[in-house]
Write a protein that holds these residues in place. Structure first.
Motif, PDB file in Angstrom:
ATOM      1  N   PRO A 272      11.542  33.532 -16.241  1.00  0.00           N
ATOM      2  CA  PRO A 272      12.156  33.127 -14.979  1.00  0.00           C
ATOM      3  C   PRO A 272      11.060  32.707 -14.000  1.00  0.00           C
ATOM      4  CG  PRO A 272      13.073  35.202 -15.732  1.00  0.00           C
ATOM      5  CD  PRO A 272      11.917  34.891 -16.627  1.00  0.00           C
ATOM      6  N   VAL A 273      11.355  31.713 -13.192  1.00  0.00           N
ATOM      7  CA  VAL A 273      10.316  31.114 -12.357  1.00  0.00           C
ATOM      8  C   VAL A 273       9.754  32.099 -11.337  1.00  0.00           C
ATOM      9  CG1 VAL A 273      11.982  30.090 -10.741  1.00  0.00           C
ATOM     10  CG2 VAL A 273       9.721  29.064 -11.005  1.00  0.00           C
ATOM     11  N   LYS A 274      10.591  33.017 -10.833  1.00  0.00           N
ATOM     12  CA  LYS A 274      10.077  33.927  -9.794  1.00  0.00           C
ATOM     13  C   LYS A 274       8.956  34.834 -10.305  1.00  0.00           C
ATOM     14  CE  LYS A 274      11.006  37.617  -6.594  1.00  0.00           C
ATOM     15  NZ  LYS A 274      11.856  38.174  -5.548  1.00  0.00           N
TER      16      LYS A 274
ATOM     17  N   ALA B  65      13.059  24.967  -2.148  1.00  0.00           N
ATOM     18  CA  ALA B  65      13.072  23.967  -3.230  1.00  0.00           C
ATOM     19  C   ALA B  65      14.410  23.940  -3.963  1.00  0.00           C
ATOM     20  CB  ALA B  65      11.931  24.264  -4.215  1.00  0.00           C
ATOM     21  N   ARG B  66      15.361  24.762  -3.533  1.00  0.00           N
ATOM     22  CA  ARG B  66      16.715  24.824  -4.132  1.00  0.00           C
ATOM     23  C   ARG B  66      16.651  25.196  -5.606  1.00  0.00           C
ATOM     24  NH1 ARG B  66      20.754  21.341  -0.999  1.00  0.00           N
ATOM     25  NH2 ARG B  66      19.641  20.724   0.877  1.00  0.00           N
ATOM     26  N   ILE B  67      15.825  26.180  -5.919  1.00  0.00           N
ATOM     27  CA  ILE B  67      15.682  26.627  -7.311  1.00  0.00           C
ATOM     28  C   ILE B  67      16.104  28.078  -7.405  1.00  0.00           C
ATOM     29  CG2 ILE B  67      14.019  27.083  -9.166  1.00  0.00           C
ATOM     30  CD1 ILE B  67      12.317  24.779  -7.953  1.00  0.00           C
ATOM     31  N   HIS B  68      16.956  28.399  -8.364  1.00  0.00           N
ATOM     32  CA  HIS B  68      17.381  29.785  -8.551  1.00  0.00           C
ATOM     33  C   HIS B  68      16.240  30.581  -9.172  1.00  0.00           C
ATOM     34  CE1 HIS B  68      19.797  33.295  -9.600  1.00  0.00           C
ATOM     35  NE2 HIS B  68      20.720  32.818  -8.786  1.00  0.00           N
ATOM     36  N   PRO B  69      15.954  31.805  -8.643  1.00  0.00           N
ATOM     37  CA  PRO B  69      14.793  32.561  -9.124  1.00  0.00           C
ATOM     38  C   PRO B  69      14.853  32.946 -10.595  1.00  0.00           C
ATOM     39  CG  PRO B  69      15.908  33.704  -7.304  1.00  0.00           C
ATOM     40  CD  PRO B  69      16.652  32.445  -7.533  1.00  0.00           C
ATOM     41  N   THR B  70      16.048  32.991 -11.185  1.00  0.00           N
ATOM     42  CA  THR B  70      16.152  33.388 -12.598  1.00  0.00           C
ATOM     43  C   THR B  70      15.995  32.192 -13.542  1.00  0.00           C
ATOM     44  OG1 THR B  70      18.546  33.087 -12.603  1.00  0.00           O
ATOM     45  CG2 THR B  70      17.726  35.288 -12.062  1.00  0.00           C
ATOM     46  N   ARG B  71      15.884  31.027 -12.990  1.00  0.00           N
ATOM     47  CA  ARG B  71      15.806  29.840 -13.841  1.00  0.00           C
ATOM     48  C   ARG B  71      14.494  29.818 -14.639  1.00  0.00           C
ATOM     49  NH1 ARG B  71      16.893  23.672 -11.821  1.00  0.00           N
ATOM     50  NH2 ARG B  71      16.162  22.690 -13.710  1.00  0.00           N
ATOM     51  N   SER B  72      14.608  29.479 -15.895  1.00  0.00           N
ATOM     52  CA  SER B  72      13.426  29.430 -16.748  1.00  0.00           C
ATOM     53  C   SER B  72      12.444  28.385 -16.222  1.00  0.00           C
ATOM     54  CB  SER B  72      13.848  29.076 -18.175  1.00  0.00           C
ATOM     55  OG  SER B  72      12.725  28.684 -18.925  1.00  0.00           O
ATOM     56  N   ALA B  73      11.158  28.771 -16.145  1.00  0.00           N
ATOM     57  CA  ALA B  73      10.147  27.864 -15.583  1.00  0.00           C
ATOM     58  C   ALA B  73      10.089  26.552 -16.346  1.00  0.00           C
ATOM     59  CB  ALA B  73       8.786  28.560 -15.605  1.00  0.00           C
ATOM     60  N   SER B  74      10.198  26.628 -17.672  1.00  0.00           N
ATOM     61  CA  SER B  74      10.040  25.415 -18.479  1.00  0.00           C
ATOM     62  C   SER B  74      11.235  24.468 -18.350  1.00  0.00           C
ATOM     63  CB  SER B  74       9.827  25.787 -19.947  1.00  0.00           C
ATOM     64  OG  SER B  74      10.927  26.525 -20.422  1.00  0.00           O
TER      65      SER B  74
ATOM     66  N   GLY C 114       7.636  19.258  -8.427  1.00  0.00           N
ATOM     67  CA  GLY C 114       7.015  18.656  -7.248  1.00  0.00           C
ATOM     68  C   GLY C 114       7.568  19.242  -5.958  1.00  0.00           C
ATOM     69  N   GLN C 115       8.892  19.438  -5.928  1.00  0.00           N
ATOM     70  CA  GLN C 115       9.510  20.028  -4.731  1.00  0.00           C
ATOM     71  C   GLN C 115       9.028  21.466  -4.524  1.00  0.00           C
ATOM     72  OE1 GLN C 115      13.697  19.625  -5.488  1.00  0.00           O
ATOM     73  NE2 GLN C 115      13.725  17.446  -4.989  1.00  0.00           N
ATOM     74  N   LEU C 116       8.883  22.182  -5.647  1.00  0.00           N
ATOM     75  CA  LEU C 116       8.437  23.573  -5.568  1.00  0.00           C
ATOM     76  C   LEU C 116       6.998  23.646  -5.055  1.00  0.00           C
ATOM     77  CD1 LEU C 116       8.889  26.573  -6.065  1.00  0.00           C
ATOM     78  CD2 LEU C 116       8.413  26.191  -8.493  1.00  0.00           C
TER      79      LEU C 116
ATOM     80  N   GLY D 120      13.469  43.096  -5.796  1.00  0.00           N
ATOM     81  CA  GLY D 120      14.535  42.674  -4.914  1.00  0.00           C
ATOM     82  C   GLY D 120      14.359  41.187  -4.619  1.00  0.00           C
ATOM     83  N   THR D 121      15.442  40.436  -4.772  1.00  0.00           N
ATOM     84  CA  THR D 121      15.350  38.971  -4.676  1.00  0.00           C
ATOM     85  C   THR D 121      16.514  38.440  -3.855  1.00  0.00           C
ATOM     86  OG1 THR D 121      14.257  38.841  -6.831  1.00  0.00           O
ATOM     87  CG2 THR D 121      15.355  36.851  -6.051  1.00  0.00           C
ATOM     88  N   HIS D 122      16.196  37.589  -2.889  1.00  0.00           N
ATOM     89  CA  HIS D 122      17.219  37.049  -1.989  1.00  0.00           C
ATOM     90  C   HIS D 122      17.478  35.591  -2.363  1.00  0.00           C
ATOM     91  CE1 HIS D 122      15.248  40.449  -0.095  1.00  0.00           C
ATOM     92  NE2 HIS D 122      16.391  40.674   0.529  1.00  0.00           N
ATOM     93  N   VAL D 123      18.760  35.262  -2.475  1.00  0.00           N
ATOM     94  CA  VAL D 123      19.095  33.940  -3.010  1.00  0.00           C
ATOM     95  C   VAL D 123      20.410  33.446  -2.410  1.00  0.00           C
ATOM     96  CG1 VAL D 123      20.226  35.025  -4.992  1.00  0.00           C
ATOM     97  CG2 VAL D 123      19.428  32.679  -5.196  1.00  0.00           C
ATOM     98  N   CYS D 124      20.500  32.137  -2.212  1.00  0.00           N
ATOM     99  CA  CYS D 124      21.786  31.526  -1.892  1.00  0.00           C
ATOM    100  C   CYS D 124      22.355  30.985  -3.205  1.00  0.00           C
ATOM    101  CB  CYS D 124      21.639  30.379  -0.888  1.00  0.00           C
ATOM    102  SG  CYS D 124      23.209  29.486  -0.685  1.00  0.00           S
ATOM    103  N   PRO D 125      23.400  31.616  -3.735  1.00  0.00           N
ATOM    104  CA  PRO D 125      23.902  31.209  -5.045  1.00  0.00           C
ATOM    105  C   PRO D 125      24.548  29.832  -5.033  1.00  0.00           C
ATOM    106  CG  PRO D 125      25.336  32.867  -4.076  1.00  0.00           C
ATOM    107  CD  PRO D 125      24.165  32.720  -3.146  1.00  0.00           C
ATOM    108  N   ARG D 126      24.852  29.316  -3.843  1.00  0.00           N
ATOM    109  CA  ARG D 126      25.481  27.993  -3.809  1.00  0.00           C
ATOM    110  C   ARG D 126      24.436  26.882  -3.856  1.00  0.00           C
ATOM    111  NH1 ARG D 126      29.368  26.591   1.064  1.00  0.00           N
ATOM    112  NH2 ARG D 126      30.853  27.937  -0.038  1.00  0.00           N
ATOM    113  N   CYS D 127      23.385  26.995  -3.064  1.00  0.00           N
ATOM    114  CA  CYS D 127      22.447  25.857  -3.071  1.00  0.00           C
ATOM    115  C   CYS D 127      21.197  26.080  -3.919  1.00  0.00           C
ATOM    116  CB  CYS D 127      22.109  25.370  -1.665  1.00  0.00           C
ATOM    117  SG  CYS D 127      21.557  26.552  -0.485  1.00  0.00           S
ATOM    118  N   GLN D 128      21.058  27.247  -4.536  1.00  0.00           N
ATOM    119  CA  GLN D 128      19.948  27.428  -5.486  1.00  0.00           C
ATOM    120  C   GLN D 128      20.526  27.465  -6.899  1.00  0.00           C
ATOM    121  OE1 GLN D 128      18.153  30.680  -2.702  1.00  0.00           O
ATOM    122  NE2 GLN D 128      16.576  30.233  -4.223  1.00  0.00           N
ATOM    123  N   LYS D 129      20.251  26.425  -7.638  1.00  0.00           N
ATOM    124  CA  LYS D 129      20.850  26.294  -8.977  1.00  0.00           C
ATOM    125  C   LYS D 129      19.807  26.578 -10.049  1.00  0.00           C
ATOM    126  CE  LYS D 129      24.838  25.058  -7.389  1.00  0.00           C
ATOM    127  NZ  LYS D 129      25.933  26.041  -7.363  1.00  0.00           N
TER     128      LYS D 129
END
Length: 272
Positions: free
Chosen positions: A156-158, A182-191, A199-201, A263-272
């Motif tokens: 996960p990227v985080k 960067a609108r990236i969900h923290p659990t999303r796989s980095a690859s 680039g946005q990140l 502990g991780t804070h996230v907006c589940p709507r705009c972080q995909k």
DNA sequence: TAACACACCTGTTGGC
DNA sequence: TGCCAACAGGTGTGTT
């Protein structure tokens, strides 16, 4: 929780206060924090002059000419400068006295912070052994290398960003902020991140940490600078500590989840 | 080699 | 009111 902006703020506070001061006495009240040996440190620092205070990632570097004293504040480490040495308080673990009667105090409630004393010539190898990534600025934090690093890990990227390997200086607070930006969900796989997302990140990391430095860091819980003053970055945090509050971008409530045990804070709507 | 779990440490918080 | 467990989190180490 000192991250890069907080450590840089401490550095900027300490540097003009300590430059040129000659060490006359070192008292170490909690020896385990000195990983290179407390007795040796207390002996070897005597008579040395502080040339400057520098920073690399979250490390503070006290430049003594031929040697350096490296400090990592970890969770709650702090430095205080006293014009006149005062009686140590509870949780104050290292006292560095100077010939002019002033004192530098290291305080750390949770005793997680560390000190290392090493030849300046070994500094680059030291950071290399820690696999410390580049500073988060345009000149050193290069998109190509960052994209390659992300692409090699299915983590996960985080937690990957918290490793300090791809870029130095991010901690739990700022990593949540940059992923939101960067609108990236923290659990999303980095690859799985596209070149555009990478680039946005990168852009979010550079901008967010620079803003944190400009604002004197964020005061969450206990962080204060060398003068005991709070930073103001916490006033601009969009997700960290905002659980249940509306996302500033879409209005959906911010959620708090666990990612990599943190502990991780996230907006589940705009972080995909 | 990568990914994950756990230890380090103590003040704070929440539940009973 | 007091006790106790859970939690906070950066990094190093051990295990799988």
């Amino acid at each position: 929780m000192p991250e890069l902006p907080e450590v840089e703020t401490v550095r900027r506070g300490l540097s003009p206060l300590l430059r040129g001061k000659v060490i006359s006495q070192v008292i170490i009240l909690y020896p385990p924090m000195v990983r290179t040996g407390a007795d040796a440190l207390a002996h070897d620092l005597l008579g040395q002059k502080i040339q400057d205070v520098q920073r690399r990632g979250k490390y503070l570097i006290f430049d003594l000419g031929q040697h350096v004293l490296l400090s990592h504040l970890r969770m709650e480490g702090k430095f205080f400068f006293q014009e006149v040495a005062q009686e140590p308080l509870k949780h104050q673990h290292v006292l560095i006295d100077f010939e002019d009667g002033s004192r530098l105090v290291y305080q750390d409630v949770r005793k997680f912070g560390t000190l290392d004393y090493l030849p300046k010539a070994d500094l680059a190898a030291y950071f290399q052994s820690k696999k410390l990534g580049p500073e988060p600025v345009e000149e050193t934090f290069l998109l190509k290398e960052f994209r390659e690093g992300l692409g090699k890990s299915r983590k996960p990227v985080k937690p990957l960003l918290l490793e300090q390997r791809l870029v130095a200086g991010l901690g739990n607070i700022y990593v949540d902020e940059v992923l939101w930006k960067a609108r990236i969900h923290p659990t999303r796989s980095a690859s799985s991140l596209s070149a555009q997302k990478a680039g946005q990140l990168r852009r979010a990391i550079i901008e967010t940490l620079a803003e944190g430095v400009a604002r004197g860091g964020s005061t969450i819980r206990t962080y204060k600078n060398a003068f005991g003053q709070a930073g103001t970055m916490q006033e601009t945090l969009k997700v960290y500590g905002q659980e249940g509050q509306p996302c500033p971008r879409c209005g959906h409530p911010i959620e708090k989840i666990k990612v990599g045990g943190r502990g991780t804070h996230v907006c589940p709507r705009c972080q995909k």
